[in-house]
Motif scaffolding. Structure first.
Motif, mmCIF file in Angstrom:
data_model
loop_
_atom_site.group_PDB
_atom_site.id
_atom_site.type_symbol
_atom_site.label_atom_id
_atom_site.label_comp_id
_atom_site.label_asym_id
_atom_site.label_seq_id
_atom_site.Cartn_x
_atom_site.Cartn_y
_atom_site.Cartn_z
ATOM 1 N N LYS A 8 38.249 64.367 41.825
ATOM 2 C CA LYS A 8 38.770 63.752 41.080
ATOM 3 C C LYS A 8 40.567 64.629 40.593
ATOM 4 C CE LYS A 8 34.720 63.476 38.778
ATOM 5 N NZ LYS A 8 33.621 63.654 37.662
ATOM 6 N N VAL A 9 40.970 64.034 40.076
ATOM 7 C CA VAL A 9 42.924 64.522 38.983
ATOM 8 C C VAL A 9 42.914 64.430 37.639
ATOM 9 C CG1 VAL A 9 43.492 64.407 41.585
ATOM 10 C CG2 VAL A 9 44.208 62.826 40.332
ATOM 11 N N VAL A 10 43.753 64.748 37.163
ATOM 12 C CA VAL A 10 44.183 64.370 35.967
ATOM 13 C C VAL A 10 45.331 64.163 36.162
ATOM 14 C CG1 VAL A 10 44.444 65.408 33.180
ATOM 15 C CG2 VAL A 10 42.234 66.000 34.885
ATOM 16 N N ILE A 11 45.625 63.747 34.670
ATOM 17 C CA ILE A 11 47.215 62.607 35.419
ATOM 18 C C ILE A 11 47.608 62.579 34.121
ATOM 19 C CG2 ILE A 11 48.828 61.100 35.721
ATOM 20 C CD1 ILE A 11 47.245 61.792 38.471
ATOM 21 N N ILE A 12 48.768 63.597 33.216
ATOM 22 C CA ILE A 12 49.498 63.556 32.386
ATOM 23 C C ILE A 12 49.808 62.569 32.138
ATOM 24 C CG2 ILE A 12 50.672 64.474 30.407
ATOM 25 C CD1 ILE A 12 49.849 67.627 31.526
ATOM 26 N N TYR A 13 49.668 61.910 31.418
ATOM 27 C CA TYR A 13 50.403 60.591 31.638
ATOM 28 C C TYR A 13 51.051 59.779 30.181
ATOM 29 C CZ TYR A 13 50.462 55.260 32.461
ATOM 30 O OH TYR A 13 50.956 53.590 32.370
ATOM 31 N N SER A 14 52.740 59.886 30.145
ATOM 32 C CA SER A 14 52.875 59.698 28.336
ATOM 33 C C SER A 14 52.979 58.264 28.659
ATOM 34 C CB SER A 14 54.311 60.481 28.849
ATOM 35 O OG SER A 14 54.859 59.348 29.763
ATOM 36 N N GLY A 15 52.821 57.423 29.353
ATOM 37 C CA GLY A 15 53.200 55.834 29.565
ATOM 38 C C GLY A 15 54.243 55.737 29.722
ATOM 39 N N GLY A 16 54.810 56.259 30.382
ATOM 40 C CA GLY A 16 56.740 56.320 30.246
ATOM 41 C C GLY A 16 57.273 55.840 32.418
ATOM 42 N N MET A 17 58.206 55.593 32.270
ATOM 43 C CA MET A 17 57.985 54.994 34.163
ATOM 44 C C MET A 17 57.936 56.240 34.526
ATOM 45 S SD MET A 17 62.200 53.946 34.370
ATOM 46 C CE MET A 17 61.904 54.228 35.815
ATOM 47 N N ASP A 18 58.306 57.090 34.602
ATOM 48 C CA ASP A 18 57.871 58.727 35.613
ATOM 49 C C ASP A 18 56.590 58.661 35.683
ATOM 50 O OD1 ASP A 18 60.643 58.569 35.638
ATOM 51 O OD2 ASP A 18 60.640 60.262 34.144
ATOM 52 N N SER A 19 55.844 59.045 34.748
ATOM 53 C CA SER A 19 54.422 59.320 34.544
ATOM 54 C C SER A 19 53.663 57.810 35.322
ATOM 55 C CB SER A 19 53.283 59.508 33.825
ATOM 56 O OG SER A 19 53.617 58.851 32.036
ATOM 57 N N TYR A 20 53.804 56.649 34.888
ATOM 58 C CA TYR A 20 53.435 55.063 35.311
ATOM 59 C C TYR A 20 53.374 55.765 37.019
ATOM 60 C CZ TYR A 20 53.271 50.638 35.901
ATOM 61 O OH TYR A 20 53.041 49.254 36.855
ATOM 62 N N THR A 21 54.765 55.465 37.729
ATOM 63 C CA THR A 21 55.039 56.114 39.238
ATOM 64 C C THR A 21 53.515 57.368 39.372
ATOM 65 O OG1 THR A 21 57.018 55.566 38.555
ATOM 66 C CG2 THR A 21 56.437 55.853 41.190
ATOM 67 N N VAL A 22 53.769 58.527 38.828
ATOM 68 C CA VAL A 22 53.013 59.375 39.230
ATOM 69 C C VAL A 22 51.798 58.634 38.990
ATOM 70 C CG1 VAL A 22 52.197 61.359 38.779
ATOM 71 C CG2 VAL A 22 54.292 61.293 38.200
ATOM 72 N N LEU A 23 50.836 58.160 37.847
ATOM 73 C CA LEU A 23 49.365 58.009 38.244
ATOM 74 C C LEU A 23 49.150 57.313 39.755
ATOM 75 C CD1 LEU A 23 47.006 57.327 36.392
ATOM 76 C CD2 LEU A 23 48.061 55.529 34.815
ATOM 77 N N ASN A 24 49.994 55.935 39.969
ATOM 78 C CA ASN A 24 49.835 54.752 40.394
ATOM 79 C C ASN A 24 49.994 55.307 42.060
ATOM 80 O OD1 ASN A 24 49.495 51.955 40.084
ATOM 81 N ND2 ASN A 24 51.418 53.220 38.025
ATOM 82 N N LYS A 25 51.038 56.404 42.721
ATOM 83 C CA LYS A 25 50.738 57.083 43.604
ATOM 84 C C LYS A 25 49.331 57.870 42.979
ATOM 85 C CE LYS A 25 53.806 60.502 46.086
ATOM 86 N NZ LYS A 25 54.612 59.732 47.041
ATOM 87 N N ALA A 26 48.899 58.643 42.779
ATOM 88 C CA ALA A 26 47.822 58.972 43.496
ATOM 89 C C ALA A 26 46.141 58.476 43.087
ATOM 90 C CB ALA A 26 47.287 60.107 41.712
ATOM 91 N N LEU A 27 46.044 56.792 42.436
ATOM 92 C CA LEU A 27 45.447 55.787 43.319
ATOM 93 C C LEU A 27 45.826 55.455 44.064
ATOM 94 C CD1 LEU A 27 45.567 53.918 39.595
ATOM 95 C CD2 LEU A 27 43.654 55.244 40.409
ATOM 96 N N ARG A 28 46.850 55.292 44.981
ATOM 97 C CA ARG A 28 46.990 54.750 46.064
ATOM 98 C C ARG A 28 46.594 55.895 47.282
ATOM 99 N NH1 ARG A 28 49.577 51.313 42.963
ATOM 100 N NH2 ARG A 28 49.878 49.315 43.636
ATOM 101 N N GLU A 29 46.809 57.139 46.665
ATOM 102 C CA GLU A 29 46.489 58.138 47.688
ATOM 103 C C GLU A 29 44.987 58.141 47.839
ATOM 104 O OE1 GLU A 29 49.057 61.355 45.902
ATOM 105 O OE2 GLU A 29 50.570 60.635 47.819
ATOM 106 N N GLY A 30 44.252 57.482 47.121
ATOM 107 C CA GLY A 30 42.652 57.888 46.549
ATOM 108 C C GLY A 30 41.863 58.559 46.149
ATOM 109 N N TYR A 31 43.112 59.096 45.269
ATOM 110 C CA TYR A 31 41.851 60.013 43.772
ATOM 111 C C TYR A 31 41.522 58.845 42.991
ATOM 112 C CZ TYR A 31 45.198 63.889 46.149
ATOM 113 O OH TYR A 31 45.475 64.767 46.740
ATOM 114 N N ASP A 32 40.504 59.918 42.336
ATOM 115 C CA ASP A 32 40.173 59.073 41.175
ATOM 116 C C ASP A 32 40.441 59.910 40.003
ATOM 117 O OD1 ASP A 32 38.075 58.443 38.997
ATOM 118 O OD2 ASP A 32 36.206 59.776 39.591
ATOM 119 N N ALA A 33 41.845 59.274 39.326
ATOM 120 C CA ALA A 33 42.653 59.409 38.701
ATOM 121 C C ALA A 33 41.504 59.507 36.854
ATOM 122 C CB ALA A 33 43.624 58.834 38.448
ATOM 123 N N TYR A 34 41.817 60.665 36.014
ATOM 124 C CA TYR A 34 41.095 60.724 35.283
ATOM 125 C C TYR A 34 43.368 60.581 34.256
ATOM 126 C CZ TYR A 34 36.809 61.074 36.122
ATOM 127 O OH TYR A 34 36.048 60.270 36.394
#
Length: 219
Positions: A4-30
């Protein structure tokens, strides 16, 4: 069982990329989104839409009460959003006092409560000139504190800390991400203004990658 990992996700393009990067690396993203009274609240609606489409457990936390203490930013106070590039001195008015320390502290607490090992956020090199809480020395010190603040150590991860928005977008495009599902403009109107530092940096990133920004702009 996924980590499990927590993503500070604003809705902007940087955090959107970070969120999807974490998902592609196989994490369970919150993903965790904060309403701190920002005038560009449209980014929160965008974040809700994205996380719903991804089927993720998403929390939007109202912390607007803290604005009684954090005055003087054009993002949260009745001050005009400056126009121009992030390199310009005027962009310092968009600094919200102590914002990332506050958001990271809350995200770390959330991580401990759900058994997550990491907190991701989208600081990058383009932020370094204006935002002290996006610089490597801040991230490194916060990570040190995060290791000892609880019985459970939590790592702070900023995968693009030493990269520009141009490089972030390049990585996201390689992942096939749809950036129409993001919001960047500091003016929370129907269309992006195209003139604030956030818009100018975003437009520059698309131009440098030979792409056209899918968002609509006023100009």
């Amino acid at each position: 069982m996924k980590e499990k990992v927590v993503i500070i996700y604003s809705g902007g393009m940087d955090s959107y990329t970070v969120l999807n990067k974490a998902l592609r690396e196989g994490y369970d993203a919150y993903p965790l989104t904060f309403d701190y009274g920002q005038r560009h609240k449209k980014e929160i609606d965008v974040a809700r839409q994205v996380t719903q489409s991804l089927g993720l457990e998403h929390k939007v936390i109202d912390i607007t009460a803290i604005n009684q203490l954090l005055q003087g930013s054009s993002l949260t106070s009745d001050i005009d959003i400056p126009e121009g590039h992030y390199a310009e001195e005027s962009m310092k008015s968009t600094v919200v006092p102590n914002r990332n320390m506050i958001l990271l502290s809350l995200a770390i607490g959330y991580a401990v409560s759900i058994g997550a090992s990491k907190v991701y956020y989208g600081a990058h090199s383009g932020d370094h000139a204006i935002y002290p809480d996006c610089r490597p020395e801040f991230v490194n010190k916060m990570n040190d504190v995060s290791q000892i603040a609880n019985y459970e150590p939590v790592e702070i991860v900023s995968p693009y800390l030493h990269q520009s928005k141009i490089e972030i977008l390049k990585d996201g495009l390689a992942m096939g991400l749809d950036y129409s599902q993001t919001w960047t403009c500091y003016n929370g109107r129907e269309k992006a203004c195209g003139r604030c530092g956030a818009c100018q940096e975003r437009l520059e990133a698309f131009a440098k990658n030979g792409q056209v920004d899918p968002l609509e702009y006023e100009d």
